[in-house]
Motif scaffolding. Structure first.
Motif, mmCIF file in Angstrom:
data_model
loop_
_atom_site.group_PDB
_atom_site.id
_atom_site.type_symbol
_atom_site.label_atom_id
_atom_site.label_comp_id
_atom_site.label_asym_id
_atom_site.label_seq_id
_atom_site.Cartn_x
_atom_site.Cartn_y
_atom_site.Cartn_z
ATOM 1 N N UNK A 112 0.835 -1.207 0.000
ATOM 2 C CA UNK A 112 0.000 0.000 0.000
ATOM 3 C C UNK A 112 0.869 1.257 0.000
ATOM 4 N N UNK A 113 1.990 1.214 0.687
ATOM 5 C CA UNK A 113 2.897 2.363 0.740
ATOM 6 C C UNK A 113 3.434 2.682 -0.658
ATOM 7 N N UNK A 114 3.876 1.648 -1.405
ATOM 8 C CA UNK A 114 4.435 1.891 -2.736
ATOM 9 C C UNK A 114 3.342 2.233 -3.740
ATOM 10 N N UNK A 115 2.137 1.709 -3.535
ATOM 11 C CA UNK A 115 1.014 2.125 -4.382
ATOM 12 C C UNK A 115 0.760 3.612 -4.202
ATOM 13 N N UNK A 116 0.794 4.081 -2.971
ATOM 14 C CA UNK A 116 0.594 5.510 -2.700
ATOM 15 C C UNK A 116 1.695 6.340 -3.363
ATOM 16 N N UNK A 117 2.932 5.845 -3.307
ATOM 17 C CA UNK A 117 4.053 6.567 -3.931
ATOM 18 C C UNK A 117 3.857 6.679 -5.435
ATOM 19 N N UNK A 118 3.378 5.604 -6.073
ATOM 20 C CA UNK A 118 3.120 5.653 -7.511
ATOM 21 C C UNK A 118 2.015 6.647 -7.843
ATOM 22 N N UNK A 119 0.957 6.658 -7.021
ATOM 23 C CA UNK A 119 -0.159 7.569 -7.269
ATOM 24 C C UNK A 119 0.272 9.029 -7.188
ATOM 25 N N UNK A 120 1.283 9.315 -6.386
ATOM 26 C CA UNK A 120 1.758 10.683 -6.220
ATOM 27 C C UNK A 120 2.688 11.127 -7.346
ATOM 28 N N UNK A 121 3.152 10.146 -8.182
ATOM 29 C CA UNK A 121 4.179 10.470 -9.166
ATOM 30 C C UNK A 121 3.833 10.091 -10.604
ATOM 31 N N UNK A 122 2.946 9.127 -10.783
ATOM 32 C CA UNK A 122 2.655 8.637 -12.126
ATOM 33 C C UNK A 122 1.303 9.159 -12.613
#
Length: 238
Positions: free
Chosen positions: A225-235
């Motif tokens: 979930x943490x890395x999904x959130x990171x992707x949502x903030x950048x991609x």
């Protein structure tokens, strides 16, 4: 004092350093000192209320000063700003009779001060909101939050299995709307509105509204979930 015990938890304990307290005031440093005779009592550093010597000298008064570092401060501030006007419960009685209507005898009295009356008569704003905050959920497949009543867990799971969240609806939007590929997940509320009844994002008539998309924090220990959130903030347009 109440039943021989101080309601403010004095005397405090001696401490070598100040420690934070997530649910209230910090626990301040209290060095071990010898007691002093004050009136009929022997008092030491454990009985001293936190204070600021500059304030006490300037205003010639005892002033309690403690740091409020909890997130609950926000709730505390809003409570006092929006708690409403002073109210009083009043009762009218006829001195010549002992009988009275208990319902009609109590009225809710509201007090409006002169500054507030002037402010309302001039139709000035009592509060102002500059932006709308839209909460955007972040969850893994089939791990969205579900609200249910006791004993209705299975019905709630079946109902929510077919419902879209702001995240899954955004994925569907990216499949059908090429314009959405130009925006991050957090930017979508500027140009689209989430229709809760239809469970989908719909394009706003005017873009660039004063809207903030807010994504909750994900703990790094919840890695997927943490890395999904990171992707949502950048991609863009996942």
């Amino acid at each position: 004092m109440r039943e021989g015990v101080c309601t403010k938890q004095y005397p405090k304990e001696f401490r070598e350093k100040t420690e934070g307290n997530i649910n209230g005031y910090p626990v301040h440093q209290r060095k071990c000192t010898e007691s002093e005779r004050v009136g009929r009592h022997d008092l030491d550093n454990r009985w001293v209320v936190p204070y600021n010597s500059w304030f006490s000298k300037k205003f010639n008064a005892p002033i309690n000063v403690e740091v409020c570092a909890s997130i609950k401060n926000v709730k505390y501030l809003y409570k006092y700003v929006y708690k409403g006007n002073d109210a009083a419960s009043i009762r009218f009685e006829n001195e010549n009779t002992l009988d009275h209507d208990e319902i009609l005898s109590f009225l809710d009295g509201r007090y409006v001060s002169a500054p507030e009356a002037m402010w309302r008569l001039n139709e000035f704003n009592l509060s102002e909101k500059s932006h709308t905050v839209v909460r955007l959920v972040v969850h893994l497949p089939d791990q969205q939050d579900i609200v249910h009543q006791d004993g209705q867990e299975e019905e709630a799971v079946a109902r929510d299995a077919t419902r879209q969240t702001t995240l899954t609806a955004w994925f569907e939007l990216n499949k059908n709307d090429q314009d959405s590929h130009n925006y991050l997940y957090t930017d979508i509320p500027h140009y689209y509105t989430f229709n809760k009844s239809a469970m989908k994002w719909q394009k706003l008539q005017r873009g660039g509204e004063q809207v903030i998309g807010r994504i909750p924090v994900a703990n790094i220990q919840d890695s997927e979930r943490y890395y999904l959130r990171s992707l949502l903030l950048r991609k863009l347009g996942l």
